[in-house]
Each structure stands twice: as C-alpha cells, then as structure tokens.
Design an enzyme around this catalytic site. Sequence first.
Site, PDB file in Angstrom:
ATOM      1  N   ARG A  13      17.079 -24.652 -21.477  1.00  0.00           N
ATOM      2  CA  ARG A  13      15.895 -25.519 -21.364  1.00  0.00           C
ATOM      3  C   ARG A  13      15.795 -26.468 -22.556  1.00  0.00           C
ATOM      4  O   ARG A  13      15.305 -27.586 -22.428  1.00  0.00           O
ATOM      5  CB  ARG A  13      14.624 -24.682 -21.218  1.00  0.00           C
ATOM      6  CG  ARG A  13      14.359 -23.732 -22.372  1.00  0.00           C
ATOM      7  CD  ARG A  13      13.074 -22.955 -22.196  1.00  0.00           C
ATOM      8  NE  ARG A  13      12.954 -21.934 -23.226  1.00  0.00           N
ATOM      9  CZ  ARG A  13      11.802 -21.413 -23.614  1.00  0.00           C
ATOM     10  NH1 ARG A  13      10.669 -21.809 -23.060  1.00  0.00           N
ATOM     11  NH2 ARG A  13      11.763 -20.476 -24.541  1.00  0.00           N
ATOM     12  N   SER A  40       7.208 -24.805 -22.717  1.00  0.00           N
ATOM     13  CA  SER A  40       8.229 -24.058 -21.973  1.00  0.00           C
ATOM     14  C   SER A  40       9.344 -24.965 -21.481  1.00  0.00           C
ATOM     15  O   SER A  40      10.487 -24.536 -21.345  1.00  0.00           O
ATOM     16  CB  SER A  40       7.589 -23.331 -20.788  1.00  0.00           C
ATOM     17  OG  SER A  40       6.704 -22.335 -21.233  1.00  0.00           O
ATOM     18  N   GLU A  61       1.045 -28.546  -9.078  1.00  0.00           N
ATOM     19  CA  GLU A  61       2.443 -28.915  -8.878  1.00  0.00           C
ATOM     20  C   GLU A  61       2.663 -29.823  -7.673  1.00  0.00           C
ATOM     21  O   GLU A  61       3.483 -30.739  -7.724  1.00  0.00           O
ATOM     22  CB  GLU A  61       3.297 -27.646  -8.738  1.00  0.00           C
ATOM     23  CG  GLU A  61       3.368 -26.800  -9.991  1.00  0.00           C
ATOM     24  CD  GLU A  61       2.227 -25.805 -10.129  1.00  0.00           C
ATOM     25  OE1 GLU A  61       2.251 -24.998 -11.081  1.00  0.00           O
ATOM     26  OE2 GLU A  61       1.318 -25.829  -9.261  1.00  0.00           O
ATOM     27  N   PHE A  86       7.787 -22.569  -9.304  1.00  0.00           N
ATOM     28  CA  PHE A  86       6.767 -23.553  -8.948  1.00  0.00           C
ATOM     29  C   PHE A  86       7.378 -24.912  -8.597  1.00  0.00           C
ATOM     30  O   PHE A  86       6.747 -25.727  -7.927  1.00  0.00           O
ATOM     31  CB  PHE A  86       5.775 -23.719 -10.100  1.00  0.00           C
ATOM     32  CG  PHE A  86       5.224 -22.420 -10.631  1.00  0.00           C
ATOM     33  CD1 PHE A  86       4.971 -21.358  -9.779  1.00  0.00           C
ATOM     34  CD2 PHE A  86       4.970 -22.261 -11.975  1.00  0.00           C
ATOM     35  CE1 PHE A  86       4.470 -20.153 -10.256  1.00  0.00           C
ATOM     36  CE2 PHE A  86       4.470 -21.059 -12.473  1.00  0.00           C
ATOM     37  CZ  PHE A  86       4.215 -20.006 -11.614  1.00  0.00           C
ATOM     38  N   HIS A 112      13.238 -21.551 -16.461  1.00  0.00           N
ATOM     39  CA  HIS A 112      12.913 -20.143 -16.220  1.00  0.00           C
ATOM     40  C   HIS A 112      13.389 -19.676 -14.847  1.00  0.00           C
ATOM     41  O   HIS A 112      12.684 -18.966 -14.120  1.00  0.00           O
ATOM     42  CB  HIS A 112      11.412 -19.899 -16.369  1.00  0.00           C
ATOM     43  CG  HIS A 112      10.901 -20.088 -17.770  1.00  0.00           C
ATOM     44  ND1 HIS A 112      11.057 -21.282 -18.453  1.00  0.00           N
ATOM     45  CD2 HIS A 112      10.248 -19.249 -18.606  1.00  0.00           C
ATOM     46  CE1 HIS A 112      10.498 -21.159 -19.652  1.00  0.00           C
ATOM     47  NE2 HIS A 112      10.017 -19.938 -19.786  1.00  0.00           N
ATOM     48  N   ASP A 120       8.215 -11.650 -17.240  1.00  0.00           N
ATOM     49  CA  ASP A 120       7.199 -12.154 -16.311  1.00  0.00           C
ATOM     50  C   ASP A 120       7.342 -11.569 -14.910  1.00  0.00           C
ATOM     51  O   ASP A 120       6.433 -11.679 -14.095  1.00  0.00           O
ATOM     52  CB  ASP A 120       7.238 -13.687 -16.237  1.00  0.00           C
ATOM     53  CG  ASP A 120       6.574 -14.325 -17.440  1.00  0.00           C
ATOM     54  OD1 ASP A 120       6.044 -13.573 -18.289  1.00  0.00           O
ATOM     55  OD2 ASP A 120       6.589 -15.557 -17.548  1.00  0.00           O
ATOM     56  N   ARG A 170      15.612 -19.764 -19.548  1.00  0.00           N
ATOM     57  CA  ARG A 170      14.831 -19.416 -20.725  1.00  0.00           C
ATOM     58  C   ARG A 170      15.626 -18.753 -21.851  1.00  0.00           C
ATOM     59  O   ARG A 170      15.361 -19.017 -23.026  1.00  0.00           O
ATOM     60  CB  ARG A 170      13.697 -18.479 -20.293  1.00  0.00           C
ATOM     61  CG  ARG A 170      12.848 -17.920 -21.423  1.00  0.00           C
ATOM     62  CD  ARG A 170      11.932 -16.839 -20.895  1.00  0.00           C
ATOM     63  NE  ARG A 170      10.983 -16.369 -21.878  1.00  0.00           N
ATOM     64  CZ  ARG A 170      10.180 -15.336 -21.686  1.00  0.00           C
ATOM     65  NH1 ARG A 170      10.228 -14.662 -20.552  1.00  0.00           N
ATOM     66  NH2 ARG A 170       9.339 -14.962 -22.612  1.00  0.00           N
TER      67      ARG A 170
END
Length: 309
Positions: A13, A40, A61, A86, A112, A120, A170
């Site tokens: 990322r 993020s 989104e 998302f 991610h 998560d 990530r």
Amino acid sequence: MKKYTFTEQKDTRSGFGAGLLEAGKRNKEVVALCADLIGSLKMDAFINEFPDRFYQVGIAEANMIGLAAGMTIGGKIPFTGTFANFSTGRVYDQIRQSVAYSGKNVKICASHAGLTLGEDGATHQILEDLGLMKMIPGMTVINPCDYNQTKAATIAIAEYEGPVYLRFGRPVVPIFTDPDQKFEIGKAWMVNEGKDVSIIATGHLVWEAIQAGEKLAELGVDAEIINIHTIKPLDEEAILKSVRKTGCVVTAEEHNRLGGLGDSVAQVLSKNYPAPQEYIAVDDSFGESGKPADLMVKYGLSADDIVKA
C-alpha cells in the site's frame, strides 16, 4: 534457482502511495478520492502536494465511485481508495453500471486485500475480489507483488485509458523487484527459468513461490516461477510457453480457489494444452481474525504448501 535477496521490507500500500504522488506530478489531471481511510491508503503525500486535487468522500463508497465516473467526463483521471472489500463487494453495482458499462477511465485502488489484512477478520478479508472484477467486461485487473512493483503499476495505470482494478495489501513484505522497472500491463514477469514444474503466482504469493523454488532446488526439482501481476488481460502466451516445457503447473494466490488466477490459468490450459494443475489458494471459505503470517500457514498459502503441491 536464481537468488533473490532483499534489504528492506515494506507494505505494498505504501508503494501505491508513492506511485500516486509520482503520477500526480506527471499529469495534472490525476485526482484522488478516499472513503475516510487516508492513512490506510497512504494518500497523505499526494494530499500534501495537491490538496486541491483530493476529495474526501467519507464512508460513502458508492457515492465515491459515482463521483469518480463523473469526473472522467471532464477529463480527470480519478484514483479511488478504500479497503478491497469496500472497493468491490460493497460497490459492485456502481462499478458495473457507472464505470465499466461506459468504459470510464476510473482507477479503483484497493488496499488490505486477502487474508493478510489479519486481525480485522473475515468480514474485511475479501477473497473474492479478483473474480468479481475480472468478470466485468473491459476491466483491467492488476495484483503486484512488492512495494516497487506496486509503485510502478500505479504510475502505469495513470497512463492507461480505461477502468482498472489495482489490488494491494497491508503487511510488510520483502522488496525484491527493480526500483526502476517498467511495468507492462498484461505482460508476465519471468522470475526464474526452470524445466520441471511451472509455479505461476500473483501478489504476496510471488515471494512465497521464490522461497518454495529454493526449497525445491535442494530437492532436485527445477521450478520455473512466473509472476502474473496482471490477472486480466492474462499473458496466455507466457503461461502456455512455460507449461508446454514443464508439463505441469502450480498456481498460487491469496484469494479464493474459485474465480481467481488459478481458474484463469486452468481455462487457458483446458482450451490449448491440458496439463496437471494444483491450486494454492483459500479453499472456498471465509478467513478469520489472526496474525497475517499465521493465517497464511493455516489456510495453506505458505512456501511449504507450494513445495508440497
């Protein structure tokens, strides 16, 4: 087996963040949108340099995708940023209808992705995104392997006309590709030439494939390793050339076994050169909360799993 070493590890990322900044410097039409995940997505540097070219949409989104599609009509090159879950599952209708159907020049950038999101858990660890996006007509799908390749891919898609899905992650992973590489969309990268088995990997699994290749060499197995960073359009020529030489293939991806790279390779082989194939992928299940490295082992995505396959 060709030796690959590294002196630094970094998250892919961050490669996106560096590439976005460079793309913005090269082309004033590049703009960025984010759904409340600036840190993020590593968009801070772009925002600091080009505050007037950034749009904070918030946790909306679907609206972000609609805004991005509209911006292309005025000549902008929008990069949207949020988690892979998302970026795809939550906004599939908007991507299909507002972006892909009319061929809008939107770059859907997704962090991610996969199991390595880690703690998560299953609700955020999307393992179906490559399949979802490659099935959309006209969508280019890219899944780079390290920081340098992600940076290069981000710059390349800014220069490419058409909708793109760019997937990254990530966790920190070894940086082992050339910092000055030219990223060619749809062109596979030969990691190691071999004659006994083709290992065709994408994303984080490329480094696992390299480690597997070293272990196989100690066992007397000469593995050919190919990095498929572009899932669509797929480099069918590279796949067929390799498997015609080795006679068998192992595909490796941080994705569901159904619908990902492995299925794309199997389709190419079934039509042109049927050959034995093993899949390294999540076996049609959701993930769970845990440390990324532990999850990779539990779900069968490690170098040792590639060796066994």
